[in-house]
Design an enzyme around this catalytic site. Structure first.
Site, PDB file in Angstrom:
ATOM      1  N   GLY A   1       6.023 -10.951 -32.171  1.00  0.00           N
ATOM      2  CA  GLY A   1       6.415 -10.924 -30.761  1.00  0.00           C
ATOM      3  C   GLY A   1       6.996 -12.240 -30.310  1.00  0.00           C
ATOM      4  O   GLY A   1       6.772 -12.674 -29.174  1.00  0.00           O
TER       5      GLY A   1
ATOM      6  N   GLY B   1       7.784 -14.206 -23.860  1.00  0.00           N
ATOM      7  CA  GLY B   1       6.435 -14.540 -23.429  1.00  0.00           C
ATOM      8  C   GLY B   1       5.751 -15.600 -24.261  1.00  0.00           C
ATOM      9  O   GLY B   1       6.366 -16.577 -24.701  1.00  0.00           O
TER      10      GLY B   1
ATOM     11  N   SER C   1      -8.233 -12.551 -25.225  1.00  0.00           N
ATOM     12  CA  SER C   1      -7.986 -12.455 -23.789  1.00  0.00           C
ATOM     13  C   SER C   1      -9.291 -12.619 -23.029  1.00  0.00           C
ATOM     14  O   SER C   1     -10.348 -12.168 -23.486  1.00  0.00           O
ATOM     15  CB  SER C   1      -7.370 -11.091 -23.449  1.00  0.00           C
ATOM     16  OG  SER C   1      -7.349 -10.863 -22.061  1.00  0.00           O
TER      17      SER C   1
ATOM     18  N   TYR D   1      -6.236  -1.763 -22.288  1.00  0.00           N
ATOM     19  CA  TYR D   1      -5.812  -3.110 -22.677  1.00  0.00           C
ATOM     20  C   TYR D   1      -7.003  -3.990 -23.031  1.00  0.00           C
ATOM     21  O   TYR D   1      -7.034  -4.625 -24.103  1.00  0.00           O
ATOM     22  CB  TYR D   1      -5.010  -3.762 -21.550  1.00  0.00           C
ATOM     23  CG  TYR D   1      -4.686  -5.210 -21.833  1.00  0.00           C
ATOM     24  CD1 TYR D   1      -3.719  -5.549 -22.768  1.00  0.00           C
ATOM     25  CD2 TYR D   1      -5.382  -6.239 -21.186  1.00  0.00           C
ATOM     26  CE1 TYR D   1      -3.434  -6.878 -23.056  1.00  0.00           C
ATOM     27  CE2 TYR D   1      -5.100  -7.570 -21.469  1.00  0.00           C
ATOM     28  CZ  TYR D   1      -4.127  -7.875 -22.400  1.00  0.00           C
ATOM     29  OH  TYR D   1      -3.863  -9.193 -22.679  1.00  0.00           O
TER      30      TYR D   1
END
Length: 312
Positions: free
Chosen positions: A24, A28, A153, A178
């Site tokens: 990724g 971001g 997270s 999530y």
């Protein structure tokens, strides 16, 4: 101040040029990790889903670091066949010193599935990286001291795994999906390190998180970062509890390259509630390290992906 200094990782003159894979890496957090790692002189493999966006990320990094050593591999973490192809290409390029397992899906209004029929967030954020790691472990093992960084997270604090319904076939809520996916990522990351140690492997598994990172507060990168205008007073207020993704990437970059990072650790911002700040060793919630849940998650992941990571 250069990106490597911001991240707290200084280039080492004459040292081995590390090969770092960042999933990724075109947007971001992943983009800024790739940029910060490139600033140290390491070779960066940008593993991205979209070739055009990957090319823009390469161009953006080279605008700041013209001599950056970059390569692109197309990898869709929501498609196990794509993961397998990407891993084969990465392994063909030689040893992997560090894998930053960053790519992921944040939110989905309704329940969606991956190419393999998994719930999108669990399937991409956890299972896609589980498969990639299984494929890349030989290349990580062949490095002097391979390292895997999993993107955790702060949302894991309020989540609990439901391994009887990991795909949320009932009671789907986007945030629940999530946060559970990120808890799965962290649980796997800590368990992987325990098993690597038990196997006598030189590979380390580390978990890191960005705090509360928003595009709105992120440094401008044309074609990479989309920022909407908000009044200056609101920006000032946000900065008391949030930071940009360029800052949020710092703990990930440090976890990837920091000389004092050890397997099984958890890195994040050092500020209040781990929302903002400089990279520091922080604490995860105990339920993220539950051995029984980790064993169930490992076995489930191996069955769903039809892959069993070989630890040596």
């Amino acid at each position: 101040m250069s990106a490597d200094q911001v991240a707290g990782v200084a280039p080492a003159a004459g040292a081995h040029r590390a090969r770092v894979v960042v999933t990724g890496a075109n947007a971001g957090l992943g983009y800024f990790v790739a940029e910060q790692v490139a600033a140290t002189g390491a070779r960066v493999v940008l593993a991205c889903r979209d070739e055009g966006r990957a090319a823009r990320a390469v161009e953006s990094i080279r605008q700041r670091y013209p001599d950056a050593d970059l390569e692109v591999v197309i990898a869709d973490l929501a498609d196990l066949a794509s993961v397998r192809r990407a891993a084969s290409q990465i392994v063909a390029g030689g040893p992997v010193d560090t894998l930053v397992a960053n790519a992921g899906v944040v939110g989905s209004k309704s329940r969606e599935t991956t190419a393999d029929g998994f719930e999108l967030q669990f399937g991409t954020n956890h299972l896609g990286h589980f498969a990639l790691i299984a494929h890349l472990l030989p290349a990580l093992t062949s490095a002097d001291a391979g390292r895997i960084v999993h993107l955790g997270s702060i949302s894991h604090r309020w989540a609990r795994l439901d391994l009887d319904d990991p795909m949320l076939t009932s009671g789907y809520r986007s945030y629940r999906a999530y946060s559970r996916s990120k808890l799965a990522v962290m649980t796997f990351g800590f368990e992987l390190d325990r098993r690597l140690r038990a196997a006598g492997s030189s590979v380390r598994s580390v978990v890191a998180h960005p705090g509360f990172a928003l595009d709105t507060l992120t440094e401008k990168r044309p074609g990479i970062v989309s920022r909407r205008w908000i009044p200056s007073p609101v920006v000032g207020l946000l900065r008391t509890v949030c930071q940009g993704k360029d800052q949020g990437a710092r703990p990930l970059t440090y976890a990837a390259l920091g000389a004092d990072v050890r397997g099984g650790e958890y890195w994040g911002p050092d500020g209040w509630f781990q929302l903002t700040g400089a990279p520091a060793l922080v604490r995860a919630k105990k339920h993220a390290m539950n051995r029984k849940a980790a064993a169930r998650l490992w076995n489930l992941s191996a069955r769903l992906t039809r892959l069993q990571p070989v630890l040596e």
